[in-house]
Design a protein around this motif. Structure first.
Motif, PDB file in Angstrom:
ATOM      1  N   LYS A  68       0.793  -1.234   0.000  1.00 13.96           N
ATOM      2  CA  LYS A  68       0.000   0.000   0.000  1.00 13.96           C
ATOM      3  C   LYS A  68       0.826   1.286   0.000  1.00 13.96           C
ATOM      4  O   LYS A  68       0.287   2.357  -0.250  1.00 13.96           O
ATOM      5  CB  LYS A  68      -0.907   0.023   1.241  1.00 13.96           C
ATOM      6  CG  LYS A  68      -1.985  -1.030   1.223  1.00 13.96           C
ATOM      7  CD  LYS A  68      -2.860  -0.929   2.461  1.00 13.96           C
ATOM      8  CE  LYS A  68      -3.933  -1.993   2.441  1.00 13.96           C
ATOM      9  NZ  LYS A  68      -4.838  -1.890   3.589  1.00 13.96           N
ATOM     10  N   VAL A  99      -1.756  -7.516  -8.277  1.00  9.41           N
ATOM     11  CA  VAL A  99      -2.779  -7.163  -7.309  1.00  9.41           C
ATOM     12  C   VAL A  99      -2.182  -6.110  -6.390  1.00  9.41           C
ATOM     13  O   VAL A  99      -1.070  -6.278  -5.876  1.00  9.41           O
ATOM     14  CB  VAL A  99      -3.247  -8.395  -6.501  1.00  9.41           C
ATOM     15  CG1 VAL A  99      -4.253  -7.985  -5.429  1.00  9.41           C
ATOM     16  CG2 VAL A  99      -3.834  -9.446  -7.435  1.00  9.41           C
ATOM     17  N   HIS A 100      -2.917  -5.020  -6.210  1.00  5.14           N
ATOM     18  CA  HIS A 100      -2.483  -3.932  -5.337  1.00  5.14           C
ATOM     19  C   HIS A 100      -3.277  -4.017  -4.038  1.00  5.14           C
ATOM     20  O   HIS A 100      -4.511  -4.076  -4.066  1.00  5.14           O
ATOM     21  CB  HIS A 100      -2.718  -2.585  -6.019  1.00  5.14           C
ATOM     22  CG  HIS A 100      -1.975  -2.447  -7.307  1.00  5.14           C
ATOM     23  ND1 HIS A 100      -0.804  -1.744  -7.411  1.00  5.14           N
ATOM     24  CD2 HIS A 100      -2.216  -2.960  -8.540  1.00  5.14           C
ATOM     25  CE1 HIS A 100      -0.363  -1.806  -8.657  1.00  5.14           C
ATOM     26  NE2 HIS A 100      -1.201  -2.544  -9.366  1.00  5.14           N
ATOM     27  N   ASP A 102      -4.217  -1.995  -1.961  1.00  6.25           N
ATOM     28  CA  ASP A 102      -5.223  -0.970  -1.696  1.00  6.25           C
ATOM     29  C   ASP A 102      -6.436  -1.076  -2.631  1.00  6.25           C
ATOM     30  O   ASP A 102      -7.294  -0.201  -2.650  1.00  6.25           O
ATOM     31  CB  ASP A 102      -4.622   0.436  -1.732  1.00  6.25           C
ATOM     32  CG  ASP A 102      -3.924   0.765  -3.034  1.00  6.25           C
ATOM     33  OD1 ASP A 102      -3.953  -0.060  -3.977  1.00  6.25           O
ATOM     34  OD2 ASP A 102      -3.343   1.867  -3.115  1.00  6.25           O
ATOM     35  N   GLU A 103      -6.543  -2.176  -3.373  1.00  4.80           N
ATOM     36  CA  GLU A 103      -7.725  -2.398  -4.211  1.00  4.80           C
ATOM     37  C   GLU A 103      -8.935  -2.815  -3.390  1.00  4.80           C
ATOM     38  O   GLU A 103     -10.064  -2.707  -3.871  1.00  4.80           O
ATOM     39  CB  GLU A 103      -7.451  -3.486  -5.256  1.00  4.80           C
ATOM     40  CG  GLU A 103      -6.535  -3.056  -6.371  1.00  4.80           C
ATOM     41  CD  GLU A 103      -6.461  -4.106  -7.457  1.00  4.80           C
ATOM     42  OE1 GLU A 103      -7.430  -4.224  -8.237  1.00  4.80           O
ATOM     43  OE2 GLU A 103      -5.433  -4.807  -7.520  1.00  4.80           O
ATOM     44  N   ILE A 113     -10.108 -10.918  -6.111  1.00  6.73           N
ATOM     45  CA  ILE A 113      -9.519 -10.138  -7.205  1.00  6.73           C
ATOM     46  C   ILE A 113      -8.348 -10.901  -7.812  1.00  6.73           C
ATOM     47  O   ILE A 113      -8.235 -11.015  -9.037  1.00  6.73           O
ATOM     48  CB  ILE A 113      -9.074  -8.746  -6.696  1.00  6.73           C
ATOM     49  CG1 ILE A 113     -10.294  -7.892  -6.342  1.00  6.73           C
ATOM     50  CG2 ILE A 113      -8.179  -8.050  -7.728  1.00  6.73           C
ATOM     51  CD1 ILE A 113      -9.964  -6.630  -5.562  1.00  6.73           C
ATOM     52  N   TYR A 148     -12.382  -7.803 -11.640  1.00  5.95           N
ATOM     53  CA  TYR A 148     -13.676  -7.227 -11.285  1.00  5.95           C
ATOM     54  C   TYR A 148     -14.709  -7.665 -12.311  1.00  5.95           C
ATOM     55  O   TYR A 148     -14.380  -8.231 -13.348  1.00  5.95           O
ATOM     56  CB  TYR A 148     -13.618  -5.693 -11.263  1.00  5.95           C
ATOM     57  CG  TYR A 148     -12.658  -5.139 -10.258  1.00  5.95           C
ATOM     58  CD1 TYR A 148     -13.037  -4.945  -8.935  1.00  5.95           C
ATOM     59  CD2 TYR A 148     -11.349  -4.813 -10.614  1.00  5.95           C
ATOM     60  CE1 TYR A 148     -12.150  -4.439  -8.000  1.00  5.95           C
ATOM     61  CE2 TYR A 148     -10.457  -4.313  -9.688  1.00  5.95           C
ATOM     62  CZ  TYR A 148     -10.863  -4.112  -8.387  1.00  5.95           C
ATOM     63  OH  TYR A 148      -9.990  -3.624  -7.465  1.00  5.95           O
TER      64      TYR A 148
END
Length: 155
Positions: A68, A99-100, A102-103, A113, A148
């Protein structure tokens, strides 16, 4: 002709996307030769992708996880530029699945995700390797997303 796929993943990832992608590629291309290369973190992914291509892979999928902090985001930017350079230098697809953290606010959503994004992009890679440059053309402008729900096309 046997197609060869590379999977480059990291020990920093919090979901074992590499094993999932291996299974997806195997189910989409039963004759595939699949090579997995696990590195510590995202900044190691460009060299892993390049080495896999140098070893004969027709395409590579990279699976990264970004924290993050702003430092994490800068590390991803450097990685992304490196992966683009690998594609340009080799004329091979390197599908970046990242993949981040903060998603999503909760870990279960992050896992969803990761699974969705890795699965869809693994299928994209197989299509590109098996069918060539026009494999995804029929999906152009459809608002498809990885990770998504699809956004859908605008009429």
């Amino acid at each position: 002709m046997t197609r060869k796929y590379g999977i480059a993943d990291t020990t920093f990832s919090r979901v074992d996307m590499g094993s999932l992608v291996y299974k997806v590629i195997r189910s989409e291309d039963s004759e595939a030769d699949i090579v997995r290369y696990t590195v510590p973190g995202i900044k190691d992914l460009p060299v892993a992708a390049k080495r896999l291509i140098d070893e004969g892979c027709d395409g590579v999928i990279t699976l990264g996880w970004v924290g993050k902090t702003m430092l994490d985001k800068y590390s991803y930017l450097a990685t992304s530029i490196g992966l683009i350079m690998v594609q340009i230098l080799t004329s091979k697809h390197v599908i970046d699945v990242t993949v981040h953290e903060d998603e999503a606010d909760d870990e279960e959503k992050l896992k969803e995700i990761a699974i969705d994004r890795a699965t869809k992009h693994a299928k994209n890679l197989v299509k590109l390797v098996k069918e060539g440059k026009n494999a995804l053309t029929k999906y152009a402008g459809k608002g498809l997303r990885q990770g998504y729900s699809n956004a859908g096309e605008i009429d």
